[in-house]
Design a protein around this motif. Structure first.
Motif, PDB file in Angstrom:
ATOM      1  N   PRO A  21     -48.239-108.437   7.873  1.00 37.94           N
ATOM      2  CA  PRO A  21     -47.496-108.562   9.130  1.00 37.94           C
ATOM      3  C   PRO A  21     -47.789-109.851   9.882  1.00 37.94           C
ATOM      4  O   PRO A  21     -46.964-110.310  10.668  1.00 37.94           O
ATOM      5  CB  PRO A  21     -47.944-107.341   9.936  1.00 37.94           C
ATOM      6  CG  PRO A  21     -49.203-106.881   9.305  1.00 37.94           C
ATOM      7  CD  PRO A  21     -49.188-107.328   7.879  1.00 37.94           C
ATOM      8  N   PRO A 233     -39.228-111.587  10.061  1.00 38.21           N
ATOM      9  CA  PRO A 233     -38.590-111.235  11.328  1.00 38.21           C
ATOM     10  C   PRO A 233     -39.472-111.539  12.534  1.00 38.21           C
ATOM     11  O   PRO A 233     -40.686-111.527  12.437  1.00 38.21           O
ATOM     12  CB  PRO A 233     -38.382-109.733  11.195  1.00 38.21           C
ATOM     13  CG  PRO A 233     -39.405-109.291  10.207  1.00 38.21           C
ATOM     14  CD  PRO A 233     -39.605-110.429   9.273  1.00 38.21           C
ATOM     15  N   GLU A 234     -38.810-111.819  13.645  1.00 47.48           N
ATOM     16  CA  GLU A 234     -39.559-111.947  14.898  1.00 47.48           C
ATOM     17  C   GLU A 234     -39.877-110.550  15.382  1.00 47.48           C
ATOM     18  O   GLU A 234     -39.017-109.682  15.397  1.00 47.48           O
ATOM     19  CB  GLU A 234     -38.699-112.640  15.951  1.00 47.48           C
ATOM     20  CG  GLU A 234     -38.562-114.116  15.742  1.00 47.48           C
ATOM     21  CD  GLU A 234     -37.531-114.716  16.686  1.00 47.48           C
ATOM     22  OE1 GLU A 234     -37.324-114.148  17.767  1.00 47.48           O
ATOM     23  OE2 GLU A 234     -36.936-115.734  16.313  1.00 47.48           O
ATOM     24  N   ARG A 235     -41.096-110.369  15.775  1.00 49.88           N
ATOM     25  CA  ARG A 235     -41.480-109.067  16.299  1.00 49.88           C
ATOM     26  C   ARG A 235     -41.355-109.068  17.813  1.00 49.88           C
ATOM     27  O   ARG A 235     -41.529-110.093  18.453  1.00 49.88           O
ATOM     28  CB  ARG A 235     -42.926-108.767  15.916  1.00 49.88           C
ATOM     29  CG  ARG A 235     -43.128-108.672  14.428  1.00 49.88           C
ATOM     30  CD  ARG A 235     -42.705-107.312  13.939  1.00 49.88           C
ATOM     31  NE  ARG A 235     -43.001-107.194  12.514  1.00 49.88           N
ATOM     32  CZ  ARG A 235     -42.795-106.098  11.816  1.00 49.88           C
ATOM     33  NH1 ARG A 235     -42.285-105.038  12.394  1.00 49.88           N
ATOM     34  NH2 ARG A 235     -43.081-106.049  10.545  1.00 49.88           N
ATOM     35  N   SER A 236     -41.088-107.918  18.319  1.00 48.95           N
ATOM     36  CA  SER A 236     -41.063-107.793  19.772  1.00 48.95           C
ATOM     37  C   SER A 236     -42.489-107.960  20.292  1.00 48.95           C
ATOM     38  O   SER A 236     -43.419-107.397  19.748  1.00 48.95           O
ATOM     39  CB  SER A 236     -40.522-106.418  20.134  1.00 48.95           C
ATOM     40  OG  SER A 236     -41.302-105.827  21.129  1.00 48.95           O
ATOM     41  N   HIS A 239     -43.708-106.057  24.970  1.00 53.22           N
ATOM     42  CA  HIS A 239     -44.263-104.773  25.403  1.00 53.22           C
ATOM     43  C   HIS A 239     -45.750-104.863  25.702  1.00 53.22           C
ATOM     44  O   HIS A 239     -46.512-105.343  24.875  1.00 53.22           O
ATOM     45  CB  HIS A 239     -44.124-103.752  24.273  1.00 53.22           C
ATOM     46  CG  HIS A 239     -42.757-103.184  24.158  1.00 53.22           C
ATOM     47  ND1 HIS A 239     -42.304-102.191  24.977  1.00 53.22           N
ATOM     48  CD2 HIS A 239     -41.759-103.454  23.309  1.00 53.22           C
ATOM     49  CE1 HIS A 239     -41.062-101.887  24.636  1.00 53.22           C
ATOM     50  NE2 HIS A 239     -40.709-102.648  23.623  1.00 53.22           N
ATOM     51  N   PRO A 240     -46.178-104.351  26.832  1.00 59.62           N
ATOM     52  CA  PRO A 240     -47.615-104.167  26.979  1.00 59.62           C
ATOM     53  C   PRO A 240     -47.996-102.914  26.204  1.00 59.62           C
ATOM     54  O   PRO A 240     -47.405-101.853  26.393  1.00 59.62           O
ATOM     55  CB  PRO A 240     -47.791-103.976  28.488  1.00 59.62           C
ATOM     56  CG  PRO A 240     -46.463-103.506  28.989  1.00 59.62           C
ATOM     57  CD  PRO A 240     -45.415-103.893  27.978  1.00 59.62           C
ATOM     58  N   LEU A 241     -48.896-103.047  25.263  1.00 58.99           N
ATOM     59  CA  LEU A 241     -49.283-101.897  24.439  1.00 58.99           C
ATOM     60  C   LEU A 241     -50.571-101.308  24.963  1.00 58.99           C
ATOM     61  O   LEU A 241     -51.554-102.012  25.182  1.00 58.99           O
ATOM     62  CB  LEU A 241     -49.466-102.329  22.978  1.00 58.99           C
ATOM     63  CG  LEU A 241     -50.119-101.308  22.052  1.00 58.99           C
ATOM     64  CD1 LEU A 241     -49.229-100.093  21.846  1.00 58.99           C
ATOM     65  CD2 LEU A 241     -50.462-101.949  20.705  1.00 58.99           C
ATOM     66  N   ASN A 242     -50.527-100.004  25.161  1.00 64.30           N
ATOM     67  CA  ASN A 242     -51.722 -99.281  25.557  1.00 64.30           C
ATOM     68  C   ASN A 242     -52.267 -98.618  24.301  1.00 64.30           C
ATOM     69  O   ASN A 242     -51.688 -97.658  23.809  1.00 64.30           O
ATOM     70  CB  ASN A 242     -51.316 -98.257  26.624  1.00 64.30           C
ATOM     71  CG  ASN A 242     -52.513 -97.515  27.178  1.00 64.30           C
ATOM     72  OD1 ASN A 242     -53.628 -97.696  26.706  1.00 64.30           O
ATOM     73  ND2 ASN A 242     -52.260 -96.665  28.159  1.00 64.30           N
ATOM     74  N   LEU A 243     -53.343 -99.160  23.751  1.00 64.79           N
ATOM     75  CA  LEU A 243     -53.848 -98.683  22.459  1.00 64.79           C
ATOM     76  C   LEU A 243     -55.183 -97.973  22.623  1.00 64.79           C
ATOM     77  O   LEU A 243     -56.071 -98.449  23.328  1.00 64.79           O
ATOM     78  CB  LEU A 243     -54.011 -99.875  21.501  1.00 64.79           C
ATOM     79  CG  LEU A 243     -54.366 -99.555  20.049  1.00 64.79           C
ATOM     80  CD1 LEU A 243     -53.212 -98.886  19.327  1.00 64.79           C
ATOM     81  CD2 LEU A 243     -54.771-100.838  19.315  1.00 64.79           C
ATOM     82  N   THR A 244     -55.291 -96.823  21.967  1.00 60.46           N
ATOM     83  CA  THR A 244     -56.568 -96.127  21.999  1.00 60.46           C
ATOM     84  C   THR A 244     -57.025 -95.779  20.591  1.00 60.46           C
ATOM     85  O   THR A 244     -56.208 -95.680  19.679  1.00 60.46           O
ATOM     86  CB  THR A 244     -56.499 -94.845  22.868  1.00 60.46           C
ATOM     87  OG1 THR A 244     -57.780 -94.230  22.854  1.00 60.46           O
ATOM     88  CG2 THR A 244     -55.485 -93.863  22.321  1.00 60.46           C
ATOM     89  N   ASP A 253     -53.093 -88.300  26.458  1.00 62.83           N
ATOM     90  CA  ASP A 253     -52.130 -89.305  26.920  1.00 62.83           C
ATOM     91  C   ASP A 253     -50.723 -88.999  26.414  1.00 62.83           C
ATOM     92  O   ASP A 253     -49.748 -89.119  27.155  1.00 62.83           O
ATOM     93  CB  ASP A 253     -52.546 -90.702  26.425  1.00 62.83           C
ATOM     94  CG  ASP A 253     -53.753 -91.231  27.182  1.00 62.83           C
ATOM     95  OD1 ASP A 253     -54.104 -90.629  28.225  1.00 62.83           O
ATOM     96  OD2 ASP A 253     -54.346 -92.226  26.735  1.00 62.83           O
ATOM     97  N   ILE A 254     -50.632 -88.636  25.120  1.00 65.70           N
ATOM     98  CA  ILE A 254     -49.304 -88.389  24.535  1.00 65.70           C
ATOM     99  C   ILE A 254     -48.645 -87.168  25.188  1.00 65.70           C
ATOM    100  O   ILE A 254     -47.454 -87.169  25.465  1.00 65.70           O
ATOM    101  CB  ILE A 254     -49.399 -88.244  22.991  1.00 65.70           C
ATOM    102  CG1 ILE A 254     -49.799 -89.592  22.374  1.00 65.70           C
ATOM    103  CG2 ILE A 254     -48.080 -87.785  22.386  1.00 65.70           C
ATOM    104  CD1 ILE A 254     -50.088 -89.565  20.885  1.00 65.70           C
ATOM    105  N   LEU A 257     -47.413 -88.387  28.522  1.00 71.43           N
ATOM    106  CA  LEU A 257     -46.296 -89.300  28.330  1.00 71.43           C
ATOM    107  C   LEU A 257     -45.017 -88.562  27.933  1.00 71.43           C
ATOM    108  O   LEU A 257     -43.939 -88.808  28.475  1.00 71.43           O
ATOM    109  CB  LEU A 257     -46.672 -90.293  27.225  1.00 71.43           C
ATOM    110  CG  LEU A 257     -46.116 -91.697  27.263  1.00 71.43           C
ATOM    111  CD1 LEU A 257     -46.351 -92.348  28.613  1.00 71.43           C
ATOM    112  CD2 LEU A 257     -46.796 -92.540  26.170  1.00 71.43           C
ATOM    113  N   VAL A 261     -41.443 -88.200  29.901  1.00 70.73           N
ATOM    114  CA  VAL A 261     -40.152 -88.574  29.318  1.00 70.73           C
ATOM    115  C   VAL A 261     -39.202 -87.382  29.339  1.00 70.73           C
ATOM    116  O   VAL A 261     -38.030 -87.496  29.681  1.00 70.73           O
ATOM    117  CB  VAL A 261     -40.324 -89.099  27.875  1.00 70.73           C
ATOM    118  CG1 VAL A 261     -38.968 -89.309  27.221  1.00 70.73           C
ATOM    119  CG2 VAL A 261     -41.100 -90.406  27.874  1.00 70.73           C
TER     120      VAL A 261
END
Lengths: 268, 322
Positions: A21, A233-236, A239-244, A253-254, A257, A261
């Motif tokens: 990637p 490809p160009e990746r987006s 986005h601020p990614l909140n990673l745990t 968290d999920i 979230l 939604v």
């Protein structure tokens, strides 16, 4: 007895982690070559017809000399004869040039009541070669077939699954059908099959074996399309990614979230 | 120069996907004052004329023919239309009908065809630059049809929003009854609508599973998770090819396109092939054990770790649907 030609393609055994990637380079090293999985379903469909109706099944492929092992493997599974169209002048063929080469190959060998193809390949993924081949052969065809309902002496009844409907259709021979994977589970070549059928030779066909020997009609020269460039490809990245890394935290968290939604959704 | 668009017409309606293709054709036409024409084939096709009002088409060619799409008959009609108009560019929607039609049409006209184009652009006089994922969807290829015309491009599903209608526009229509009684050799025996719930594209919430899902038990749990969220379970092409999920659930270029409020991507890396099917996702949650997985670049929230550890916890904590 109906005569069936099955088209197969040898493809790299890609997986989803096939690209680095960060560099965008394909990780191709160490990847095996396999028969395109959709084509295996086409072959199995033909072999089941052979088992139940006594059909004669020939396998055709176009590729490098290395593809002989795929054609050979199709013969071990039960095909009666294998033909590999292999010639450096065939290489770099696009959809129409590929279909043209397969047509020339089949016509050099004999005539067929039914041609079976996989609905797509895992590498090119165009779903175009089967229909192009049918047009060149001057026969009607069906794509997206998920079931064979009936095989008669002069026609076949098959179920085609489109986006919103299923159609049961009868198509007279000669015909071409491209099948989805779920139509049949391919048999595994067993050791006994290997021992019994190892003597079936793969016939190699070059340009000189075909009726049309004009090399302008094959490979790169016979192709209308040209790949100008390949890029990753160009990746987006906006986005601020909140990673745990902690499962417990992630589960909490999920839940939060998804509840949020769901709260925004109009109706449940 | 003429840009010809194939408008899919089934049971009295022009397909939504065709209106997206038309939007692209219109965009291309405005760059060089090109002419957009359309071909419509079907039963009672004259009724399509009223649906064309307001669309940016100069001229629409309506062909009365059997309602059953059969690739041989329809491609014969379509190539006839192409021969009449000599378009430089032919655009077709990436439906199953579109792909069947394009393959035969390209072969009959001895020209090139590029499917699943995620974009097309005009260059120079009339050259169409065609962009599509290649090599299993991991890279992007830029393709041109050098000499032959027309250049046939099959556009990926949902490439653009459907074209906007304008009350100022009223396309001229030309009706042909030449094929009204022509029949394909393919006979319809039975027709059955697929039940609505089979369509993965109809969900607002989708849990998608990729090759990182190693056990079938995990798939069962993911299905349960999707159900708790009132959503559906989708899969990547890899998982479908493994035979674990039906093609009806496949998301991506060679599967279905989705527009969702929430996408939970589990054990998938986010290839071009897959992401091209995600037309819109307001919120993306990614679960992957590989920190460098591309999907994290699309995600709002990510868990880098073991799906098998997370799933039971998540199912236990999550409330049942109200």
């Amino acid at each position: 007895m109906i005569r069936i030609a099955v088209c197969i393609k040898q493809v790299p055994a890609y997986d989803e982690g096939g690209m680095n990637p960060s560099t965008g380079n394909l990780n191709r090293s160490g990847l095996e070559s396999v028969i395109n999985t959709y084509d295996l379903s086409a072959l199995e469909t033909a072999l089941q017809m052979k088992d139940s109706h006594g059909a004669e099944v020939d396998v055709f492929s176009m590729g490098t000399a290395d593809a002989e092992k795929s054609v050979s493997s199709a013969c071990i599974m039960g095909a009666d004869a294998g033909y590999l169209l292999t010639d450096s002048r065939f290489s770099g063929a696009d959809v129409t040039a590929t279909a043209y080469t397969l047509m020339q190959g089949m016509q050099a060998v004999g005539s067929y009541d039914l041609i079976l193809c996989g609905s797509r390949t895992t590498d090119g993924d165009t779903s175009q070669v089967s229909g192009a081949l049918a047009a060149l052969m001057g026969m009607a065809h069906l794509n997206w077939v998920t079931r064979i309902a009936d095989v008669a002496e002069n026609c076949i009844t098959a179920v085609q699954t489109l986006e919103y409907e299923e159609l049961k259709l009868q198509i007279p021979f000669p015909a071409l059908i491209s099948v989805e994977r779920e139509i049949a589970v391919p048999r595994m070549p067993t050791l006994r099959m290997r021992l019994q059928r190892k003597s079936i030779p793969v016939h190699l066909l070059t340009l000189d074996d075909l009726e049309d020997t004009n090399e302008q009609h094959y490979g790169v020269k016979g192709s209308s399309t040209r790949v100008e460039r390949i890029f990753s490809p160009e990746r987006s990245d906006g986005h601020p990614l909140n990673l745990t890394y902690d499962a417990e935290t992630a589960a909490d968290d999920i839940c939060r979230l998804t509840a949020a939604v769901r709260g925004r959704l109009p109706s449940w | 120069m003429v840009i010809l668009v194939y408008l899919e017409y089934r049971r009295g309606n022009i397909a939504g996907s065709s209106l997206q293709v038309l939007a692209k054709a219109y965009e291309l036409s405005r760059e060089g004052r090109h002419e957009v024409c359309a071909a419509v084939i079907g039963r009672n096709v004259q009724q399509a004329a009223s649906q064309l009002t307001g669309l940016p088409i100069t001229k629409a060619y309506l062909y009365e023919a059997d309602d059953l799409f059969s690739a041989d008959l329809y491609s014969e009609i379509f190539t006839r239309c192409i021969a009449k108009l000599s378009p430089s560019v032919v655009l077709i929607g990436g439906t199953k009908e579109g792909k069947s039609l394009s393959s035969r049409t390209a072969a009959m006209l001895k020209t090139g065809v590029t499917v699943d184009c995620t974009d097309v652009q005009l260059r120079g006089q009339d050259e169409l630059v065609q962009i599509r994922p290649a090599y299993g969807g991991n890279v992007i290829a830029q393709i041109v049809t050098e000499k032959q015309r027309p250049q046939i491009a099959v556009l990926a599903d949902s490439i653009m929003p459907p074209v906007k209608r304008s009350s100022m526009l009223s396309p001229e229509t030309v009706l042909s009854r030449e094929y009204a009684s022509a029949a394909s050799t393919v006979k319809l025996i039975e027709r059955r609508e697929l039940p609505e719930e089979k369509r993965i594209s109809s969900y607002d919430v989708i849990v998608a599973a990729g090759q990182g899902v190693k056990r079938k038990e995990d798939l069962v749990m993911l299905e349960a998770l999707a159900r708790k969220l009132g959503g559906g379970l989708g899969a990547t092409r890899g998982l479908v090819e493994r035979g674990w999920m039906p093609h009806a659930r496949q998301i991506g270029l060679s599967g279905h396109s989705i527009r969702v409020k929430l996408l939970i991507a589990c054990g998938l890396s986010g290839t071009v092939q897959f992401m091209a099917g995600v037309r819109r996702a307001d919120c993306v949650i990614a679960v992957n054990s590989d920190e460098s997985a591309g999907i994290f670049q699309w995600a709002d929230y990510g868990f880098c770790g073991d799906l098998q550890v997370l799933l039971p916890m998540l199912l236990e904590k999550m409330e049942d649907p109200a």
